[in-house]
Design an enzyme around this catalytic site. Structure first.
Site, short mmCIF file in Angstrom:
data_model
loop_
_atom_site.label_atom_id
_atom_site.label_comp_id
_atom_site.label_asym_id
_atom_site.label_seq_id
_atom_site.Cartn_x
_atom_site.Cartn_y
_atom_site.Cartn_z
N LYS A 1 14.90 67.40 55.95
CA LYS A 1 16.02 66.66 55.66
C LYS A 1 16.17 65.22 56.72
O LYS A 1 16.68 64.26 56.30
CB LYS A 1 17.12 67.44 55.43
CG LYS A 1 16.87 68.36 53.90
CD LYS A 1 16.89 67.37 53.01
CE LYS A 1 17.14 68.42 51.75
NZ LYS A 1 16.98 67.83 50.48
N VAL B 1 27.32 73.43 49.37
CA VAL B 1 27.30 73.27 47.69
C VAL B 1 27.18 74.71 47.23
O VAL B 1 25.72 74.88 47.59
CB VAL B 1 26.55 72.15 47.41
CG1 VAL B 1 27.08 71.84 45.85
CG2 VAL B 1 26.71 70.67 48.11
N TYR C 1 13.59 73.22 57.56
CA TYR C 1 14.54 72.70 56.36
C TYR C 1 15.36 71.61 57.00
O TYR C 1 15.36 70.40 56.53
CB TYR C 1 15.36 73.83 55.79
CG TYR C 1 16.43 73.09 54.78
CD1 TYR C 1 15.89 72.82 53.48
CD2 TYR C 1 17.88 72.75 55.17
CE1 TYR C 1 16.82 72.01 52.71
CE2 TYR C 1 18.68 72.33 54.26
CZ TYR C 1 18.09 71.81 53.09
OH TYR C 1 18.97 71.13 52.00
P1 NDP Z 1 19.16 74.22 43.20
O1 NDP Z 1 18.44 75.41 43.73
O2 NDP Z 1 20.45 74.80 42.45
O3 NDP Z 1 18.31 73.19 42.74
C1 NDP Z 1 17.26 72.74 43.22
C2 NDP Z 1 16.43 71.99 42.14
O4 NDP Z 1 15.36 71.55 42.78
C3 NDP Z 1 16.19 72.92 40.98
O5 NDP Z 1 16.41 72.02 39.76
C4 NDP Z 1 14.70 73.04 40.89
O6 NDP Z 1 13.88 73.07 39.91
C5 NDP Z 1 14.24 71.89 41.70
N1 NDP Z 1 12.68 72.18 42.34
C6 NDP Z 1 12.60 72.59 43.44
N2 NDP Z 1 11.65 72.64 43.77
C7 NDP Z 1 10.85 71.75 42.89
C8 NDP Z 1 9.48 71.14 42.76
N3 NDP Z 1 8.41 71.75 43.50
N4 NDP Z 1 9.31 70.31 41.59
C9 NDP Z 1 10.23 69.84 40.97
N5 NDP Z 1 11.57 70.33 40.95
C10 NDP Z 1 11.84 71.31 42.22
O7 NDP Z 1 19.94 73.91 44.42
P2 NDP Z 1 20.73 72.30 44.63
O8 NDP Z 1 21.21 71.68 43.42
O9 NDP Z 1 21.77 72.69 45.82
O10 NDP Z 1 19.80 71.57 45.56
C11 NDP Z 1 19.45 69.98 45.08
C12 NDP Z 1 19.21 69.31 46.46
O11 NDP Z 1 20.33 69.23 47.21
C13 NDP Z 1 18.15 69.68 47.37
O12 NDP Z 1 17.44 68.68 47.90
C14 NDP Z 1 19.05 70.52 48.26
O13 NDP Z 1 18.06 70.29 49.49
C15 NDP Z 1 20.07 69.35 48.43
N6 NDP Z 1 21.36 69.99 49.39
C16 NDP Z 1 21.90 71.23 48.95
C17 NDP Z 1 22.99 71.61 49.66
C18 NDP Z 1 23.59 72.80 49.12
O14 NDP Z 1 24.41 73.41 49.83
N7 NDP Z 1 23.43 73.61 48.11
C19 NDP Z 1 23.41 70.84 50.50
C20 NDP Z 1 22.76 69.89 51.00
C21 NDP Z 1 21.64 69.16 50.27
P3 NDP Z 1 12.70 74.24 39.39
O15 NDP Z 1 13.03 75.24 40.11
O16 NDP Z 1 12.96 74.28 37.83
O17 NDP Z 1 11.60 73.07 39.57
C1 8X3 Z 2 22.09 72.61 52.70
C2 8X3 Z 2 23.21 72.61 53.67
O1 8X3 Z 2 23.99 73.90 56.07
O2 8X3 Z 2 23.03 75.27 54.16
O3 8X3 Z 2 21.35 71.52 53.00
O4 8X3 Z 2 21.67 73.83 55.38
S1 8X3 Z 2 22.94 73.72 54.85
#
Ligand code: NDP
Ligand code: 8X3
Length: 254
Positions: free
Chosen positions: A158, A187, A154
């Site tokens: 990133k 988040v 992961y």
């Molecule tokens: P969620 O799991 O709530 O949302 C992830 C979204 O990505 C969903 O809408 C899912 O939709 C979509 N997704 C996953 N795989 C696919 C695919 N193959 N095609 C299209 N859509 C896809 O997580 P977050 O909102 O937290 O994540 C959003 C972004 O933020 C990610 O890139 C994550 O790495 C990043 N992030 C999150 C953090 C956290 O702590 N939450 C911290 C740092 C970064 P569906 O399953 O319907 O396809």
């Molecule tokens: C998501 C944040 O620290 O869980 O990108 O990898 S962490």
């Protein structure tokens, strides 16, 4: 910001978490929404809700798996002009030592977070170049800057997003196209539920004793980045909850 009025904003992963919150905030700013994710029924109910709340905005949805390049090209064709692309779709599978990561988890993370982001960007960028206009906002992570134990792939995915973002910024430096990266810390979304393959109790424990960011907090930063004047590019932002200071350094109330 009135600068977002009438803009066509493509958000990948708009069915949950940060992407869904971005949809709400761009709708509030009266942007048109191009919503993509695999779970289209969620996109449809979000579309209904936002259309009834904000009249005059256009909302299109598309069932999209960013891993599939043909599917991505069809989505972008369906959507038409994209002014702002929020490359948000992404996920983590597992919290495992490198030698324990399954081939399936490896493929899922690299294919979604890296190749998927590239597919969508490739589909959108040529028209942005033709118009000499557009903004690409990539959602990276603190994990891309600070790799942690049991997060190798992961974190690497990133780090790849960070490299791609910066290289693309160089490649578009002679254009009016903007390329930005927002790197969140913790988040609370469905992120950890997906990470732990549906184990909600384990997911909840990630956020124990700390007030994490919520999806709206990051959507607000996306709106800020997107809403700057055209000569301003917020190249990079690192956003933490107040009690987080690094990828794994978190203060938890006892
Ligand atoms: P969620 O799991 O709530 O949302 C992830 C979204 O990505 C969903 O809408 C899912 O939709 C979509 N997704 C996953 N795989 C696919 C695919 N193959 N095609 C299209 N859509 C896809 O997580 P977050 O909102 O937290 O994540 C959003 C972004 O933020 C990610 O890139 C994550 O790495 C990043 N992030 C999150 C953090 C956290 O702590 N939450 C911290 C740092 C970064 P569906 O399953 O319907 O396809
Ligand atoms: C998501 C944040 O620290 O869980 O990108 O990898 S962490």
């Amino acid at each position: 910001s009135s600068r977002l009025l009438g803009k066509n904003v493509l958000i990948t992963g708009a069915s949950s978490g940060i992407g869904e919150a971005c949809a709400r905030h761009f709708a509030q700013a009266r942007s048109n929404l191009l919503l993509a994710a695999r779970r289209q029924e969620r996109l449809e109910s979000l579309k209904k809700e936002l259309e009834s709340k904000y009249s005059g905005i256009k909302i299109l949805t598309f069932e999209l798996d960013v891993r599939n390049k043909a599917n991505v090209n069809a989505a972008v064709e369906h959507f038409g002009q994209v002014d702002i692309l929020v490359n948000n779709a992404g996920l983590v599978i597992g919290l495992d030592k490198l030698e324990d990561i399954t081939e399936e988890a490896l493929d899922t993370m690299i294919d979604t977070n890296v190749k998927g982001l590239v597919h969508v960007t490739q589909a959108v960028l040529p028209k942005m170049r033709q118009r000499n206009k557009g903004h690409i906002i990539n959602i990276g992570s603190v994990a891309g800057q600070q790799p942690y134990a049991n997060g190798s792939i992961y974190c690497a995915s990133k780090a790849a997003v960070a490299s791609i973002t910066r290289a693309l910024m160089h490649e578009t430096v002679d254009t009016a196209i903007r390329v930005s990266e927002i790197n969140p810390g913790l988040v609370e979304t469905e992120f950890s539920v997906v990470r732990f393959r549906g184990d909600k109790n384990r997911a909840d424990s990630v956020y124990k004793g700390i007030e994490p960011l919520n999806a709206d907090d990051i959507a607000e930063t996306v709106i800020f980045v997107a809403g700057r004047p055209e000569h301003v590019n917020i190249a990079e932002m690192l956003v933490f909850p107040t009690n987080q200071s690094g990828a794994t350094t978190v203060y938890r109330k006892p």
